[in-house]
Design a protein around this motif. Structure first.
Motif, short mmCIF file in Angstrom:
data_model
loop_
_atom_site.label_atom_id
_atom_site.label_comp_id
_atom_site.label_asym_id
_atom_site.label_seq_id
_atom_site.Cartn_x
_atom_site.Cartn_y
_atom_site.Cartn_z
N ASP A 27 -4.72 -8.82 16.22
CA ASP A 27 -3.34 -8.70 16.68
C ASP A 27 -2.34 -8.73 15.53
O ASP A 27 -1.14 -8.56 15.75
N PHE A 28 -2.85 -8.94 14.32
CA PHE A 28 -2.02 -8.99 13.12
C PHE A 28 -2.71 -8.22 12.01
O PHE A 28 -3.94 -8.05 12.02
N PRO A 29 -1.95 -7.76 11.03
CA PRO A 29 -2.60 -7.20 9.83
C PRO A 29 -3.43 -8.26 9.13
O PRO A 29 -3.18 -9.47 9.26
N VAL A 30 -4.41 -7.84 8.35
CA VAL A 30 -5.21 -8.76 7.54
C VAL A 30 -4.32 -9.29 6.40
O VAL A 30 -3.66 -8.52 5.71
N ILE A 31 -4.33 -10.60 6.21
CA ILE A 31 -3.37 -11.23 5.30
C ILE A 31 -4.02 -11.56 3.95
O ILE A 31 -5.09 -12.16 3.89
N PHE A 32 -3.32 -11.16 2.89
CA PHE A 32 -3.76 -11.39 1.51
C PHE A 32 -3.03 -12.63 0.99
O PHE A 32 -1.81 -12.63 0.83
N ASP A 33 -3.79 -13.68 0.72
CA ASP A 33 -3.21 -14.96 0.29
C ASP A 33 -3.71 -15.30 -1.11
O ASP A 33 -4.82 -15.79 -1.29
N TRP A 34 -2.88 -15.00 -2.11
CA TRP A 34 -3.18 -15.34 -3.51
C TRP A 34 -2.07 -16.29 -3.95
O TRP A 34 -0.91 -15.90 -4.07
N GLU A 35 -2.41 -17.54 -4.20
CA GLU A 35 -1.36 -18.52 -4.49
C GLU A 35 -1.76 -19.53 -5.56
O GLU A 35 -1.23 -20.65 -5.61
N PHE A 66 8.22 -12.87 -8.30
CA PHE A 66 6.90 -12.42 -8.77
C PHE A 66 6.43 -11.16 -8.04
O PHE A 66 6.05 -10.18 -8.68
N TRP A 67 6.43 -11.19 -6.73
CA TRP A 67 5.92 -10.06 -5.96
C TRP A 67 6.95 -8.95 -5.88
O TRP A 67 8.15 -9.22 -5.74
N TYR A 68 6.48 -7.71 -5.97
CA TYR A 68 7.39 -6.57 -5.83
C TYR A 68 7.86 -6.46 -4.39
O TYR A 68 7.11 -6.82 -3.46
N PRO A 69 9.07 -5.98 -4.15
CA PRO A 69 9.54 -5.80 -2.76
C PRO A 69 8.59 -4.91 -1.98
O PRO A 69 8.13 -3.87 -2.47
N GLN A 70 8.29 -5.33 -0.77
CA GLN A 70 7.32 -4.62 0.06
C GLN A 70 8.03 -3.63 0.97
O GLN A 70 8.88 -4.00 1.77
N THR A 71 7.66 -2.37 0.85
CA THR A 71 8.25 -1.33 1.70
C THR A 71 7.24 -0.77 2.69
O THR A 71 7.63 -0.13 3.67
N GLU A 72 5.96 -0.99 2.44
CA GLU A 72 4.93 -0.45 3.32
C GLU A 72 4.13 -1.51 4.06
O GLU A 72 3.41 -1.19 5.01
N HIS A 73 4.23 -2.76 3.61
CA HIS A 73 3.44 -3.83 4.22
C HIS A 73 4.35 -5.00 4.62
O HIS A 73 5.25 -5.36 3.87
N VAL A 112 -2.50 -4.38 6.25
CA VAL A 112 -2.48 -5.67 5.56
C VAL A 112 -1.08 -6.26 5.55
O VAL A 112 -0.08 -5.57 5.80
N MET A 113 -1.02 -7.54 5.23
CA MET A 113 0.23 -8.27 5.12
C MET A 113 0.13 -9.17 3.88
O MET A 113 -0.95 -9.67 3.55
N LEU A 114 1.25 -9.39 3.21
CA LEU A 114 1.29 -10.23 2.01
C LEU A 114 1.87 -11.60 2.34
O LEU A 114 2.94 -11.69 2.93
N ASN A 165 4.12 0.49 13.11
CA ASN A 165 4.39 1.86 13.53
C ASN A 165 4.41 2.80 12.34
O ASN A 165 3.87 3.90 12.40
N ASP A 166 5.00 2.35 11.24
CA ASP A 166 5.00 3.15 10.02
C ASP A 166 3.57 3.37 9.52
O ASP A 166 3.21 4.45 9.08
N GLU A 167 2.75 2.32 9.61
CA GLU A 167 1.37 2.42 9.17
C GLU A 167 0.61 3.44 10.02
O GLU A 167 -0.16 4.25 9.52
N THR A 168 0.86 3.42 11.33
CA THR A 168 0.21 4.37 12.22
C THR A 168 0.63 5.79 11.89
O THR A 168 -0.18 6.72 11.87
N ASN A 169 1.92 5.98 11.61
CA ASN A 169 2.41 7.31 11.28
C ASN A 169 1.80 7.82 9.98
O ASN A 169 1.54 9.02 9.83
N ARG A 170 1.59 6.91 9.02
CA ARG A 170 1.03 7.34 7.74
C ARG A 170 -0.41 7.74 7.88
O ARG A 170 -0.92 8.58 7.14
N THR A 171 -1.14 7.10 8.80
CA THR A 171 -2.56 7.42 8.96
C THR A 171 -2.77 8.52 9.97
O THR A 171 -3.81 9.11 10.01
#
Length: 445
Positions: A329-337, A382-389, A370-372, A439-445
């Protein structure tokens, strides 16, 4: 669609064949058809090809390309291009009175130094193409991730600054740490130290810290009060939000029916963690099974310290293998901390941002967005602004002042809910923001 030119002489033969006597019509049509087929498949005669080429040349003469810039050209190049800066050729030419043919072509800024790129443009109706030199610099100082404000060292242990602080540089993978001040580890007490972090380009930052030499190291107690789940829902009910928790083995056995009955709508669970090998969270399978059975929405995250593309892709492949096509129900989350001693991983800020994109690329191959995950300060610096995730923001406060985009907010790590003994993280989901990304992710794929 490409069109083939039919020679004019052939076209006349077809027209004349159509005017023949009635008894010879069929033969004429067959002849014309055969001629057309041959013209489409066989090479044209030298005379016909030459005529066609001459006609094209007469209507569209090619422009000569000049390799030296015109005398009246204004051409000024930006002299402060930062390494990794996203810049187009038109942006690089800060003063230019020609007309670029491909103004949106990106300039290569992945290394520092002086480079050349070829520009093609028109000026006074003439076409020009020649190289232009540009310089990429690193002018950004290292980023202080952990100042060592609570640095403690036991009596008799050697003091090493790098063990107590964390720094990162945008470009340099190994910024140099130095310190001034005496720390007598034979005697308990407080010792002021000035620290400096410098990168290979000569950029530096400095700060002060106090090193405590103690008989035995101790943790700084957390004084934040617990927040009940009822208080969470009441406090943020007007935000049109959804409320959930995230869990791992630290919560041990969970009564997910009680969690659901308390008003929880979703649970994010740690699937695994990676240091030098991948290990599954000891409670993951049980948590997933029971959370689904309770009717809760579910998502997963992976805690990782991977610092190479190979490791990150392996992490993603392991996740996909465990999920085996299961829907989430959610994107897979990348946790680097692991930022407290970040310099030990031999990465730049840019490196880790690119590793997140590698993770996203690999998960997409298996059909998962995915999600950050990141804290407020790291998302800002530190992290770049996210426009796709989408972003999962961690900021332990009643009202966040984070100005970036986020779809999920982890607002406390001291939550209390029925079904869990001890503290648990509380999260607020803004579904409309999450849907915008999915929705954006679906449109891209």
């Amino acid at each position: 669609m490409k069109y083939r030119l039919i020679p004019f002489a052939l076209l006349l033969s077809v027209l004349f064949a159509g005017c023949a006597k009635e008894e010879s019509k069929q033969a004429a049509q067959i002849t014309a058809s055969t001629q057309t087929t041959k013209a489409a498949t066989a090479p044209q005669s030298t005379t016909t090809a030459a005529t066609t080429e001459a006609a094209i040349a007469a209507t569209e003469p090619p422009k000569p390309v000049h390799n030296e810039p015109p005398a009246d050209l204004l051409l000024l190049v930006d002299q402060t291009i930062e390494v990794y800066e996203v810049m187009t050729i038109s942006e690089m030419l800060c003063g230019f009175n020609g007309q670029l043919e491909q103004p949106d072509t990106l300039v290569d800024t992945n290394e520092i130094g002086t480079f050349e790129t070829t520009i093609r443009y028109t000026f006074a109706d003439e076409l020009y193409e020649h190289p232009v030199s540009y310089t990429v610099k690193d002018t950004t100082p290292p980023l202080l991730l952990n100042s060592g404000y609570d640095a403690q060292i036991t009596v008799g242990k050697e003091f090493r600054l790098t063990e107590h602080v964390g720094v990162a540089d945008h470009y340099d993978r190994a910024p140099v740490l130095t310190s001034w001040g005496t720390v007598d580890t034979a005697v308990c007490g407080s010792y002021p130290v000035k620290a400096v972090a410098a990168d290979a380009s000569g950029n530096s930052i400095s700060w002060d810290l106090t090193v405590q030499v103690v008989e035995r190291e101790h943790d700084t107690p957390k004084n934040a009060p617990q927040l009940s789940f009822d208080q969470l829902r009441e406090r943020y009910a007007a935000d049109n939000a959804h409320f959930g928790i995230d869990v791992s083995r630290w919560q041990a056995n969970i009564d997910f029916n009680a969690v659901r009955d308390a008003g929880c709508e979703f649970v994010l669970m740690r699937m695994g963690y990676y240091y030098d090998t991948m290990k599954m969270d000891e409670y993951y399978r049980t948590n997933m099974e029971k959370a689904r059975a309770a009717g809760l929405d579910v998502g997963i995250y992976i805690y990782t310290t991977a610092n190479t593309e190979e490791e990150v892709r392996s992490n993603a492949q392991w996740i996909a293998q465990q999920l085996d096509g299961q829907e989430l129900d959610f994107p897979v989350i990348f946790d680097w901390e692991s930022f407290s001693n970040f310099q030990k991983y031999g990465m730049s800020i840019h490196d880790l941002n690119m590793l997140f994109e590698v993770f996203a690329d690999e998960m997409a191959k298996h059909g998962y967005p995915v999600m950050l995950y990141g804290s407020r300060n790291l998302l800002q610096e530190f992290w770049y602004p996210q426009t796709e995730h989408p972003v999962w923001l961690a900021h332990y406060t009643e009202e966040t002042d984070y100005e970036g985009d986020y779809a999920l907010w982890q607002m406390t790590d001291r939550g209390s809910i029925a079904g869990i003994t001890g503290n648990v993280d509380f999260n607020i989901l803004y579904a409309d923001r999450m849907e915008a990304f999915t929705n954006d992710e679906t449109n891209r794929t």
